[in-house]
Design a protein around this motif. Structure first.
Motif, short mmCIF file in Angstrom:
data_model
loop_
_atom_site.label_atom_id
_atom_site.label_comp_id
_atom_site.label_asym_id
_atom_site.label_seq_id
_atom_site.Cartn_x
_atom_site.Cartn_y
_atom_site.Cartn_z
N ARG A 1 34.50 -8.80 29.89
CA ARG A 1 35.10 -10.00 30.51
C ARG A 1 35.98 -9.61 31.70
O ARG A 1 35.96 -10.27 32.74
CB ARG A 1 35.91 -10.77 29.48
CG ARG A 1 35.06 -11.41 28.41
CD ARG A 1 35.94 -12.25 27.53
NE ARG A 1 36.18 -13.50 28.23
CZ ARG A 1 35.90 -14.69 27.76
NH1 ARG A 1 35.40 -14.80 26.56
NH2 ARG A 1 36.14 -15.77 28.44
N ASP B 1 30.31 -17.87 32.80
CA ASP B 1 31.59 -17.98 32.09
C ASP B 1 31.39 -18.62 30.72
O ASP B 1 31.94 -18.15 29.71
CB ASP B 1 32.60 -18.79 32.89
CG ASP B 1 33.14 -18.05 34.11
OD1 ASP B 1 33.17 -16.80 34.08
OD2 ASP B 1 33.53 -18.72 35.08
N GLU C 1 31.97 -17.27 26.77
CA GLU C 1 32.70 -18.03 25.74
C GLU C 1 31.86 -18.18 24.48
O GLU C 1 32.37 -18.06 23.37
CB GLU C 1 33.10 -19.41 26.27
CG GLU C 1 34.15 -19.38 27.34
CD GLU C 1 35.49 -18.84 26.87
OE1 GLU C 1 35.87 -19.10 25.71
OE2 GLU C 1 36.13 -18.13 27.65
N GLN D 1 31.69 -14.94 22.61
CA GLN D 1 32.94 -14.65 21.91
C GLN D 1 33.00 -15.35 20.56
O GLN D 1 33.70 -14.89 19.65
CB GLN D 1 34.13 -15.06 22.77
CG GLN D 1 35.45 -14.65 22.17
CD GLN D 1 36.59 -14.75 23.15
OE1 GLN D 1 36.39 -14.87 24.34
NE2 GLN D 1 37.79 -14.70 22.63
N GLU D 2 32.27 -16.41 20.39
CA GLU D 2 32.24 -17.11 19.11
C GLU D 2 31.66 -16.24 17.99
O GLU D 2 31.91 -16.51 16.82
CB GLU D 2 31.44 -18.40 19.22
CG GLU D 2 32.14 -19.46 20.05
CD GLU D 2 31.31 -20.72 20.22
OE1 GLU D 2 30.29 -20.89 19.50
OE2 GLU D 2 31.67 -21.54 21.08
#
Length: 190
Positions: A108, A134, A138, A141-142
């Motif tokens: 990131r 982006d 996200e 990242q979950e």
């Protein structure tokens, strides 16, 4: 509102003395409330400056094609490190979860650095693609949240980590393919 805040500082309330003719008592009681108020205001100002201060780089990153190529290579190298971590993390005795978090955050950060090298024209014309990249990060990242939920629900940490590694590896592969396609379309590094 100040009266509600002053309840937090009981020592700053006006002190009533039996002997109201002593000059020191009246002076100290006059200054007690402003002192507490000054402390409160000072804390509010310091807190506001900490919360709203943004780190400013002393210089803007260069937007030359060479800088863009270097930044893109840093992102791609970091993706490779993350992919290696997804393959080796299950073998670590501690599980390797922390290593995966660290490597993903590094991806990131490098991607953010790449975006910093883009020209205003590239940022404008590629706004949608960059927003999708982006959003992709996200979504990836979950996987960390899913791991924590699986472990909390009783799944063994080893199995949950193996599943997360498989998901991360596949997701970052797809994200990298989209990144390369976006870079070609925006002529990043050309």
């Amino acid at each position: 509102m100040i009266s509600h805040l002053m309840r937090l500082f009981p020592s700053s309330r006006s002190l009533q003395s039996k002997d109201q003719y002593l000059p020191m008592k009246s002076v100290s009681s006059k200054h007690a409330q402003p002192l507490g108020l000054r402390l409160l205001v000072s804390l509010a100002v310091v807190w506001a400056s900490v919360v709203y201060a943004q780190a400013q780089l002393p210089f803007a990153p260069p937007t030359t094609p060479m800088a863009q190529r270097n930044a893109l290579n840093l992102v791609l190298n970091q993706v490779t490190w993350l992919q290696n971590a997804t393959r080796t993390a299950p073998a670590y005795s501690g599980g390797g979860y922390g290593i995966l978090v660290q490597q993903f955050q590094a991806v990131r950060d490098q991607y953010s650095g790449l975006k910093g090298t883009l020209t205003p024209q590239q940022l404008t014309s590629g706004a949608n693609q960059l927003a999708e990249l982006d959003a992709g990060l996200e979504i990836i990242q979950e996987a960390f949240t899913d791991y924590q939920t699986a472990v909390a629900n009783g799944q063994s940490s080893r199995t949950a980590l193996a599943n997360m590694c498989r998901v991360l590896n596949e997701a970052i592969r797809v994200w990298t393919r989209e990144l390369k396609q976006t870079c070609r379309q925006l002529r990043i590094g050309w």
